[in-house]
Each structure stands twice: as structure tokens, then as C-alpha cells.
Design a protein around this motif. Structure first.
Motif, mmCIF file in Angstrom:
data_model
loop_
_atom_site.group_PDB
_atom_site.id
_atom_site.type_symbol
_atom_site.label_atom_id
_atom_site.label_comp_id
_atom_site.label_asym_id
_atom_site.label_seq_id
_atom_site.Cartn_x
_atom_site.Cartn_y
_atom_site.Cartn_z
ATOM 1 N N MET A 1 -5.564 -4.786 -5.331
ATOM 2 C CA MET A 1 -5.527 -5.427 -6.630
ATOM 3 C C MET A 1 -4.809 -6.768 -6.488
ATOM 4 N N THR A 2 -5.413 -7.813 -7.010
ATOM 5 C CA THR A 2 -4.814 -9.138 -6.987
ATOM 6 C C THR A 2 -4.655 -9.620 -8.411
ATOM 7 N N THR A 13 -1.403 -5.525 -4.507
ATOM 8 C CA THR A 13 -0.842 -4.192 -4.312
ATOM 9 C C THR A 13 -1.915 -3.299 -3.700
ATOM 10 N N ASN A 14 -1.466 -2.317 -2.938
ATOM 11 C CA ASN A 14 -2.423 -1.334 -2.454
ATOM 12 C C ASN A 14 -2.437 -0.134 -3.407
ATOM 13 N N LYS A 15 -3.329 0.798 -3.137
ATOM 14 C CA LYS A 15 -3.514 1.948 -4.021
ATOM 15 C C LYS A 15 -2.220 2.767 -4.176
ATOM 16 N N ASN A 153 -6.651 -5.962 4.710
ATOM 17 C CA ASN A 153 -6.878 -4.686 4.035
ATOM 18 C C ASN A 153 -5.544 -3.959 3.869
ATOM 19 N N ILE A 154 -4.840 -4.254 2.774
ATOM 20 C CA ILE A 154 -3.513 -3.652 2.597
ATOM 21 C C ILE A 154 -3.586 -2.160 2.273
ATOM 22 N N ASN A 155 -4.779 -1.666 1.931
ATOM 23 C CA ASN A 155 -4.927 -0.222 1.713
ATOM 24 C C ASN A 155 -4.894 0.548 3.025
#
Length: 166
Positions: A1-2, A13-15, A153-155
Motif C-alpha cells: 500500500m502506498t 506498508t506491507n500486509k 516487494n515489501i510483502n
């Protein structure tokens, strides 16, 4: 999410972080009261890096030299500028560690104001990582000529991540 806010800050933020933020934002949670243990931290400029002043600051070499541990200044900053909130807020960490996340968000907001005011020519990323128990905050200077320290890919990270770029 940006997300982008009114002062040109980009927040990703990641999930996993979204889940923790939902807990923090739930209506039955109260804002944590704390004395700002981190307000006494000072920052310094050293050979193109912005660093938290630490006891080890006096033993820094005259200039940055890439080595097997730190190939570039960004990697050096990421390592040097990491702070474990559990070390500053032991009681909160033991009793309700998610409140460390709230403290981290408030601290990074203060840091971002400081950076914008004192280093307006530089772009910074402030980073929170949280695994449910340990909360780490850090910052890096964004450099066009060095690879990004954070994966796109921060997830893919195991811990919850919040990255704010100002």
C-alpha cells in the motif's frame, strides 16, 4: 500500500503492517503515553551520510570505504542508524509490545520534521520493522547512484514494514 500526504511523504506498508495498524487504529485502543526517551538522540553528518550520534561515533574513520560488510553508504547508514525500541521501553515491550509500534510511528514523524528542516537538500526513508515483539526504527539517505536498500516487494519480508520517504 502506498499513500501520499500533504507534505510529499510517500508511505508504503506491507500486509503484516496493515494488520498491526488496524489494531492500533481500533476504536477501543487509547493513545500510549510515554516520555520520549529518543528525544535526546542527536544526528551528525559524516562523509555524505547522516548518522545517529552514538558512543561509537568517535571511532568512525575519516571517510567511508566500501568493504565486505558495507558495499555502499546506504547499507552503512541502514546498519548504523537502527534502534531497537525494546531497549528504550522495556516495560512497554514486556507488557504490550504493539505500543512500541505506536511509539515508532510518533518518533519517525519527529525525525522526518527534523530531516526536512536540517537537510532539505536530501531525501530520506524512515523504516519501521515489527515482528510482534521487537520493534526497530532506522533511516537512510536515498541516493540515486546506489541501489535501494529495501526490496521493491515489501510483502516478501517476514516482519511488518512501514517505509516513509520524505
Amino acid at each position: 500500500m502506498t499513500q501520499r500526504n500533504e507534505v510529499n511523504t510517500i508511505v508504503r506498508t506491507n500486509k503484516k503492517m496493515k494488520e498491526y495498524l488496524e489494531i492500533l487504529n481500533s476504536s477501543d485502543r487509547k493513545c500510549v503515553n510515554f516520555t520520549d526517551e529518543l528525544s535526546s538522540l542527536e544526528f551528525m553528518e559524516w562523509d555524505g551520510c547522516i548518522l545517529v550520534k552514538q558512543n561509537t561515533s568517535s571511532i568512525l574513520p575519516d571517510q567511508f570505504i566500501p568493504n565486505q560488510f558495507f558495499q555502499d553508504r546506504t547499507g552503512f547508514e541502514a546498519s548504523y542508524n537502527h534502534i531497537h525500541l525494546n531497549d528504550y521501553y522495556e516495560e512497554i515491550a514486556e507488557n504490550n509490545p504493539i505500543e512500541l509500534l505506536q511509539i515508532a510511528i510518533m518518533t519517525l514523524g519527529q525525525w522526518e520534521k527534523y530531516f526536512k528542516s536540517n537537510f532539505p537538500h536530501k531525501k530520506f526513508s524512515t523504516i519501521i520493522s515489527f515482528d510482534g515483539e521487537d520493534c526497530i526504527i532506522r533511516f537512510i539517505t536515498e541516493r540515486l547512484y546506489e541501489p535501494s536498500w529495501i526490496a521493491d516487494n515489501i510483502n516478501s519480508y517476514n516482519e511488518a514494514l512501514l517505509i516513509s520517504t520524505v
